[in-house]
Motif scaffolding. Structure first.
Motif, PDB file in Angstrom:
ATOM      1  N   ARG A  27       0.821  -1.212   0.000  1.00 55.85           N
ATOM      2  CA  ARG A  27       0.000   0.000   0.000  1.00 55.85           C
ATOM      3  C   ARG A  27       0.853   1.258   0.000  1.00 55.85           C
ATOM      4  NH1 ARG A  27      -4.629  -0.285   4.230  1.00 55.85           N
ATOM      5  NH2 ARG A  27      -5.293   1.486   2.988  1.00 55.85           N
ATOM      6  N   LEU A  28       1.965   1.249   0.761  1.00 48.87           N
ATOM      7  CA  LEU A  28       2.846   2.408   0.794  1.00 48.87           C
ATOM      8  C   LEU A  28       3.501   2.643  -0.569  1.00 48.87           C
ATOM      9  CD1 LEU A  28       4.033   4.641   2.555  1.00 48.87           C
ATOM     10  CD2 LEU A  28       5.876   3.068   3.162  1.00 48.87           C
ATOM     11  N   LYS A  54       5.759  -7.969  -8.799  1.00 47.13           N
ATOM     12  CA  LYS A  54       6.814  -8.323  -7.837  1.00 47.13           C
ATOM     13  C   LYS A  54       6.224  -8.961  -6.577  1.00 47.13           C
ATOM     14  CE  LYS A  54      10.378  -6.590 -10.055  1.00 47.13           C
ATOM     15  NZ  LYS A  54      11.431  -7.404 -10.574  1.00 47.13           N
ATOM     16  N   PHE A  55       5.113  -8.415  -6.097  1.00 45.94           N
ATOM     17  CA  PHE A  55       4.487  -8.986  -4.906  1.00 45.94           C
ATOM     18  C   PHE A  55       3.878 -10.350  -5.206  1.00 45.94           C
ATOM     19  CE2 PHE A  55       5.246  -4.946  -3.036  1.00 45.94           C
ATOM     20  CZ  PHE A  55       5.202  -5.149  -1.672  1.00 45.94           C
ATOM     21  N   GLU A  56       3.277 -10.505  -6.378  1.00 44.60           N
ATOM     22  CA  GLU A  56       2.705 -11.798  -6.755  1.00 44.60           C
ATOM     23  C   GLU A  56       3.805 -12.861  -6.889  1.00 44.60           C
ATOM     24  OE1 GLU A  56      -0.355 -12.990  -7.019  1.00 44.60           O
ATOM     25  OE2 GLU A  56      -1.248 -11.075  -6.462  1.00 44.60           O
ATOM     26  N   ASP A  57       4.943 -12.477  -7.454  1.00 49.32           N
ATOM     27  CA  ASP A  57       6.051 -13.420  -7.636  1.00 49.32           C
ATOM     28  C   ASP A  57       6.566 -13.967  -6.312  1.00 49.32           C
ATOM     29  OD1 ASP A  57       5.856 -13.025 -10.354  1.00 49.32           O
ATOM     30  OD2 ASP A  57       7.640 -11.742 -10.501  1.00 49.32           O
ATOM     31  N   SER A  58       6.478 -13.180  -5.252  1.00 47.37           N
ATOM     32  CA  SER A  58       7.020 -13.629  -3.967  1.00 47.37           C
ATOM     33  C   SER A  58       5.920 -13.973  -2.956  1.00 47.37           C
ATOM     34  CB  SER A  58       7.954 -12.561  -3.401  1.00 47.37           C
ATOM     35  OG  SER A  58       7.270 -11.345  -3.257  1.00 47.37           O
ATOM     36  N   ALA A  74      10.836  -3.168   0.074  1.00 51.04           N
ATOM     37  CA  ALA A  74       9.656  -2.484  -0.451  1.00 51.04           C
ATOM     38  C   ALA A  74       9.418  -1.171   0.287  1.00 51.04           C
ATOM     39  CB  ALA A  74       8.434  -3.398  -0.346  1.00 51.04           C
ATOM     40  N   TYR A  75       9.549  -1.182   1.617  1.00 51.74           N
ATOM     41  CA  TYR A  75       9.421   0.066   2.380  1.00 51.74           C
ATOM     42  C   TYR A  75      10.512   1.056   1.964  1.00 51.74           C
ATOM     43  CZ  TYR A  75       5.792  -1.356   5.680  1.00 51.74           C
ATOM     44  OH  TYR A  75       4.606  -1.721   6.250  1.00 51.74           O
TER      45      TYR A  75
END
Length: 122
Positions: A27-28, A54-58, A74-75
């Motif tokens: 979200r950030l 990228k989030f789906e891959d991990s 990510a942050y």
């Protein structure tokens, strides 16, 4: 200036939290690219697609340490986007116009940086 300081404090505290979550990082990142690329639909859509991919891959990563490292990255990426990426747009005269915020100018230049000589404006 007070709102800029509060935002920097919020970002610093969100990055240093022990209980960082993937959802919070996601979200950030989305908020950061939305603010940075506001008005540039093509770039905004591409950034959102890449973040999602990228989030789906991990998503199913089993290694807790690797997952924690990715969340921290990510942050960190969200903070980098907000403080170092500037969207420029071409004006009618063929020049570029960009809007930088106060928080973008607070970093120290890299070691060895030599200030270029001033340029004459024509």
């Amino acid at each position: 200036q007070l709102s800029v300081l509060r935002e920097r404090e919020r970002m610093a505290s969100s990055v240093s939290r022990v209980g960082q979550t993937a959802r919070g990082a996601y979200r950030l990142l989305l908020r950061s690219v939305s603010e940075t690329f506001k008005g540039d639909d093509f770039t905004l859509l591409a950034a959102k697609k890449e973040i999602r991919q990228k989030f789906e891959d991990s998503r199913d990563m089993a290694d807790e340490k690797a997952r924690s490292d990715l969340i921290y990255e990510a942050y960190d990426a969200a903070e980098f986007i907000k403080t170092h990426v500037v969207q420029a747009e071409m004006t009618g005269e063929g020049r570029y116009k960009m809007s930088a915020t106060q928080s973008m100018s607070e970093d120290q230049p890299p070691e060895g940086w030599v200030e270029p000589p001033p340029q004459k404006c024509s």
